[in-house]
Scaffold this active site. Structure first.
Site, PDB file in Angstrom:
ATOM      1  N   HIS A 109      42.242  47.647  71.033  1.00 49.97           N
ATOM      2  CA  HIS A 109      42.973  48.916  71.073  1.00 49.97           C
ATOM      3  C   HIS A 109      44.381  48.661  71.587  1.00 49.97           C
ATOM      4  O   HIS A 109      44.581  47.877  72.517  1.00 49.97           O
ATOM      5  CB  HIS A 109      42.261  49.958  71.952  1.00 49.97           C
ATOM      6  CG  HIS A 109      41.844  49.450  73.285  1.00 49.97           C
ATOM      7  ND1 HIS A 109      40.751  48.629  73.469  1.00 49.97           N
ATOM      8  CD2 HIS A 109      42.390  49.621  74.512  1.00 49.97           C
ATOM      9  CE1 HIS A 109      40.626  48.343  74.752  1.00 49.97           C
ATOM     10  NE2 HIS A 109      41.620  48.921  75.409  1.00 49.97           N
ATOM     11  N   HIS A 167      47.526  50.152  73.447  1.00 53.56           N
ATOM     12  CA  HIS A 167      47.975  51.230  74.333  1.00 53.56           C
ATOM     13  C   HIS A 167      49.416  51.597  73.981  1.00 53.56           C
ATOM     14  O   HIS A 167      50.287  50.715  73.918  1.00 53.56           O
ATOM     15  CB  HIS A 167      47.972  50.769  75.798  1.00 53.56           C
ATOM     16  CG  HIS A 167      46.619  50.544  76.388  1.00 53.56           C
ATOM     17  ND1 HIS A 167      45.963  51.497  77.122  1.00 53.56           N
ATOM     18  CD2 HIS A 167      45.800  49.458  76.368  1.00 53.56           C
ATOM     19  CE1 HIS A 167      44.800  51.020  77.547  1.00 53.56           C
ATOM     20  NE2 HIS A 167      44.669  49.779  77.100  1.00 53.56           N
TER      21      HIS A 167
HETATM   22  P1  5GP Z   1      41.356  48.595  78.467  1.00 56.97           P
HETATM   23  O1  5GP Z   1      41.324  48.339  79.933  1.00 56.97           O
HETATM   24  O2  5GP Z   1      40.072  48.191  77.787  1.00 56.97           O
HETATM   25  O3  5GP Z   1      42.580  48.044  77.796  1.00 56.97           O
HETATM   26  O4  5GP Z   1      41.531  50.168  78.317  1.00 56.97           O
HETATM   27  C1  5GP Z   1      40.525  51.027  77.953  1.00 56.97           C
HETATM   28  C2  5GP Z   1      41.131  52.415  77.937  1.00 56.97           C
HETATM   29  O5  5GP Z   1      40.188  53.279  77.317  1.00 56.97           O
HETATM   30  C3  5GP Z   1      41.382  52.994  79.323  1.00 56.97           C
HETATM   31  O6  5GP Z   1      42.771  53.337  79.416  1.00 56.97           O
HETATM   32  C4  5GP Z   1      40.474  54.186  79.429  1.00 56.97           C
HETATM   33  O7  5GP Z   1      41.066  55.263  80.095  1.00 56.97           O
HETATM   34  C5  5GP Z   1      40.190  54.509  77.972  1.00 56.97           C
HETATM   35  N1  5GP Z   1      38.878  55.077  77.735  1.00 56.97           N
HETATM   36  C6  5GP Z   1      37.695  54.602  78.207  1.00 56.97           C
HETATM   37  N2  5GP Z   1      36.679  55.355  77.765  1.00 56.97           N
HETATM   38  C7  5GP Z   1      37.233  56.329  76.991  1.00 56.97           C
HETATM   39  C8  5GP Z   1      36.676  57.418  76.251  1.00 56.97           C
HETATM   40  O8  5GP Z   1      35.470  57.653  76.217  1.00 56.97           O
HETATM   41  N3  5GP Z   1      37.526  58.216  75.579  1.00 56.97           N
HETATM   42  C9  5GP Z   1      38.891  57.974  75.577  1.00 56.97           C
HETATM   43  N4  5GP Z   1      39.637  58.815  74.879  1.00 56.97           N
HETATM   44  N5  5GP Z   1      39.440  56.958  76.272  1.00 56.97           N
HETATM   45  C10 5GP Z   1      38.625  56.151  76.970  1.00 56.97           C
END
Ligand code: 5GP
Ligand code: ZN
Length: 146
Positions: A104, A106
């Site tokens: 993903h 950001h």
């Molecule tokens: P990572 O640390 O994997 O780069 O970021 C994961 C992101 O996914 C985090 O910013 C977190 O807030 C977001 N996130 C986690 N679970 C969910 C969810 O169920 N729905 C949405 N919309 N965002 C999520």
């Protein structure tokens, strides 16, 4: 619909509409939705529909579409929240802070004086590398490994 869904993956569930999200854009290969725990107003995640854990796992066509979609999204997110800039980044691997194992991107709107940091702040202390070490690293990256 994802063609290689991981049933334990929250982002696959969002892509397939099984759990709700504020989806802002969809293409054949990508879905963009608001982050549930935003770092800033307008914090958006852009994901490939298919489940791929790491950036290097992405087929070329998917990675091209993903970045193209990020390019489309950036000005929309910036305008939507009247931001002054954005950070665009990927946490690739748990050492880099990846918590959801589905690639993903950001997109984080930024505001003058918001007190945040640039992307240079994500790693630890800066290494003090010699010219020889820099040459070795550059060679290794060019070769694709040590
Ligand atoms: P990572 O640390 O994997 O780069 O970021 C994961 C992101 O996914 C985090 O910013 C977190 O807030 C977001 N996130 C986690 N679970 C969910 C969810 O169920 N729905 C949405 N919309 N965002 C999520
Ligand atoms: Zn997934």
């Amino acid at each position: 619909m994802s063609s290689n869904r991981d049933d334990d993956c929250i982002f696959c569930a969002i892509v397939d509409g099984d759990i709700p999200a504020r989806i802002v854009r969809e293409t054949d290969h990508t879905v963009a939705f608001l982050d549930a725990n935003p770092l800033a107003p307008g914090h958006t995640l852009v994901v490939p529909r298919d489940h791929h854990e790491r950036v290097a796992d992405l087929p070329e066509a998917v990675s091209e579409t993903l970045f193209s979609e990020v390019t489309q999204l950036v000005p929309r997110a910036e305008a939507a929240v009247d931001a002054d800039g954005l950070n665009v980044g990927i946490n690739d691997g748990s050492a880099a802070g990846q918590e959801v194992p589905h690639v993903h991107v950001h997109v984080v709107p930024r505001f003058d004086g918001d007190g945040g940091a640039p992307i240079h702040a994500v790693a630890g202390e800066r290494p003090d590398l010699s010219e020889a070490e820099l040459d070795d690293i550059a060679d290794a990256i060019e070769r694709g490994g040590r």
